[in-house]
Design a protein around this motif. Structure first.
Motif, PDB file in Angstrom:
ATOM      1  N   THR A  71      35.224  34.893  42.610  1.00 44.96           N
ATOM      2  CA  THR A  71      35.786  35.747  41.565  1.00 44.96           C
ATOM      3  C   THR A  71      35.136  35.445  40.221  1.00 44.96           C
ATOM      4  O   THR A  71      34.795  36.355  39.458  1.00 44.96           O
ATOM      5  CB  THR A  71      37.306  35.558  41.470  1.00 44.96           C
ATOM      6  OG1 THR A  71      37.898  35.849  42.738  1.00 44.96           O
ATOM      7  CG2 THR A  71      37.903  36.482  40.423  1.00 44.96           C
ATOM      8  N   GLN A  72      34.965  34.170  39.914  1.00 43.86           N
ATOM      9  CA  GLN A  72      34.302  33.771  38.671  1.00 43.86           C
ATOM     10  C   GLN A  72      32.877  34.305  38.634  1.00 43.86           C
ATOM     11  O   GLN A  72      32.415  34.823  37.605  1.00 43.86           O
ATOM     12  CB  GLN A  72      34.294  32.246  38.548  1.00 43.86           C
ATOM     13  CG  GLN A  72      33.561  31.694  37.329  1.00 43.86           C
ATOM     14  CD  GLN A  72      34.335  31.885  36.041  1.00 43.86           C
ATOM     15  OE1 GLN A  72      35.531  32.191  36.063  1.00 43.86           O
ATOM     16  NE2 GLN A  72      33.670  31.701  34.920  1.00 43.86           N
ATOM     17  N   ARG A  75      32.868  38.132  38.118  1.00 48.05           N
ATOM     18  CA  ARG A  75      33.282  38.424  36.735  1.00 48.05           C
ATOM     19  C   ARG A  75      32.097  38.298  35.787  1.00 48.05           C
ATOM     20  O   ARG A  75      31.881  39.146  34.914  1.00 48.05           O
ATOM     21  CB  ARG A  75      34.388  37.468  36.289  1.00 48.05           C
ATOM     22  CG  ARG A  75      35.781  37.794  36.758  1.00 48.05           C
ATOM     23  CD  ARG A  75      36.754  36.741  36.245  1.00 48.05           C
ATOM     24  NE  ARG A  75      38.088  36.950  36.734  1.00 48.05           N
ATOM     25  CZ  ARG A  75      38.957  37.788  36.186  1.00 48.05           C
ATOM     26  NH1 ARG A  75      38.599  38.488  35.128  1.00 48.05           N
ATOM     27  NH2 ARG A  75      40.161  37.929  36.691  1.00 48.05           N
ATOM     28  N   ASP A 136      42.648  39.988  40.492  1.00 46.44           N
ATOM     29  CA  ASP A 136      41.312  39.826  39.917  1.00 46.44           C
ATOM     30  C   ASP A 136      40.462  41.066  40.140  1.00 46.44           C
ATOM     31  O   ASP A 136      39.748  41.525  39.238  1.00 46.44           O
ATOM     32  CB  ASP A 136      40.616  38.613  40.540  1.00 46.44           C
ATOM     33  CG  ASP A 136      41.252  37.297  40.113  1.00 46.44           C
ATOM     34  OD1 ASP A 136      41.536  37.145  38.919  1.00 46.44           O
ATOM     35  OD2 ASP A 136      41.473  36.437  40.978  1.00 46.44           O
ATOM     36  N   ILE A 140      38.772  43.466  37.245  1.00 48.40           N
ATOM     37  CA  ILE A 140      37.339  43.760  37.176  1.00 48.40           C
ATOM     38  C   ILE A 140      37.108  45.266  37.304  1.00 48.40           C
ATOM     39  O   ILE A 140      36.298  45.858  36.576  1.00 48.40           O
ATOM     40  CB  ILE A 140      36.584  43.010  38.285  1.00 48.40           C
ATOM     41  CG1 ILE A 140      36.664  41.493  38.057  1.00 48.40           C
ATOM     42  CG2 ILE A 140      35.112  43.452  38.340  1.00 48.40           C
ATOM     43  CD1 ILE A 140      36.145  40.669  39.212  1.00 48.40           C
ATOM     44  N   HIS A 143      37.663  46.968  34.072  1.00 49.21           N
ATOM     45  CA  HIS A 143      36.541  46.845  33.134  1.00 49.21           C
ATOM     46  C   HIS A 143      35.439  47.848  33.479  1.00 49.21           C
ATOM     47  O   HIS A 143      34.834  48.448  32.575  1.00 49.21           O
ATOM     48  CB  HIS A 143      35.973  45.422  33.176  1.00 49.21           C
ATOM     49  CG  HIS A 143      36.904  44.377  32.669  1.00 49.21           C
ATOM     50  ND1 HIS A 143      37.699  44.564  31.550  1.00 49.21           N
ATOM     51  CD2 HIS A 143      37.176  43.113  33.105  1.00 49.21           C
ATOM     52  CE1 HIS A 143      38.424  43.474  31.329  1.00 49.21           C
ATOM     53  NE2 HIS A 143      38.127  42.591  32.258  1.00 49.21           N
TER      54      HIS A 143
END
Length: 212
Positions: A71-72, A75, A136, A140, A143
């Motif tokens: 996930t990091q 992102r 998450d 995302i 965005h």
């Protein structure tokens, strides 16, 4: 009103947090290629550690699990993608320039970063089965929708028209084209990708009503 003075302990704690976040960013960046090559299901923290200069113990220290790491990583990559399109919006002085540069970047990034985009869709599909991913993924996705909204809203403004639907509708249409084009690209169907490239310009016009 009393000013809050940062103590020496506060400064040390803040620096430690900043260093921790910086290392997470570095590790996630290093992990992207391995994740993109193998996909979520076939990649473990051990695989990532074996393809980096960091040990498995270090990976476990900075990330709770594979979900946290992937996930990091996604992102961070998505943040870069959004910036690219914002630059196109900022420098456009005509609707034609914005449309043409957006279409060019849309398909350039599809070809250049295909494994990373595949990783995003892999993560999004995983969220259908694994609830721990959903918050998450939705963030995302939000965005990405906002980015598309900025592009099509600016395009409508430069044409002197109005959007025929909401940014959410625009995002759904463009994401569908991108997903299909990515599948064709990965399959080696270059002519199909070329056709979708031509269709994208028409879709941009379809999204805007009013003066040309």
């Amino acid at each position: 009103m009393t000013d809050v003075v940062e103590t020496k302990q506060d400064k040390i704690a803040r620096r430690q947090v900043d260093k921790f976040q910086a290392r997470r960013t570095q590790l996630a960046t290093d992990a992207l290629n391995t994740l993109a090559e193998l996909g979520y299901a076939r990649t473990s923290l051990r695989d990532i550690a074996q393809n980096s200069e960091f040990s498995l113990g270090v990976m476990h220290y900075y990330f709770a699990d594979k979900r946290d790491l992937i996930t990091q990583a996604v992102r961070q990559y998505e943040a870069v993608c959004v910036t690219r399109y914002d630059e196109v919006v900022a420098r456009a002085t005509s609707a034609e320039q914005l449309r043409d540069e957006f279409v060019e970047m849309f398909f350039d990034t599809l070809a250049e970063d295909a494994p990373l985009h595949r990783l995003w869709y892999d993560l999004r599909n995983q969220s259908l089965f694994d609830e721990s991913f959903r918050a998450d993924v939705l963030e995302i996705d939000g965005h990405r929708e906002a980015m598309v909204g900025r592009v099509v809203s600016r395009y409508a403004s430069l044409r002197g028209g109005e959007l025929t639907g909401t940014p959410a509708v625009a995002y759904t249409l463009l994401d569908g084209i991108f997903h299909r084009a990515l599948l064709h690209h990965l399959t080696g169907m270059t002519e199909a990708v070329a056709r979708l490239r031509l269709e994208l310009s028409k879709v941009m016009d379809y999204l805007v009503a009013g003066p040309q």
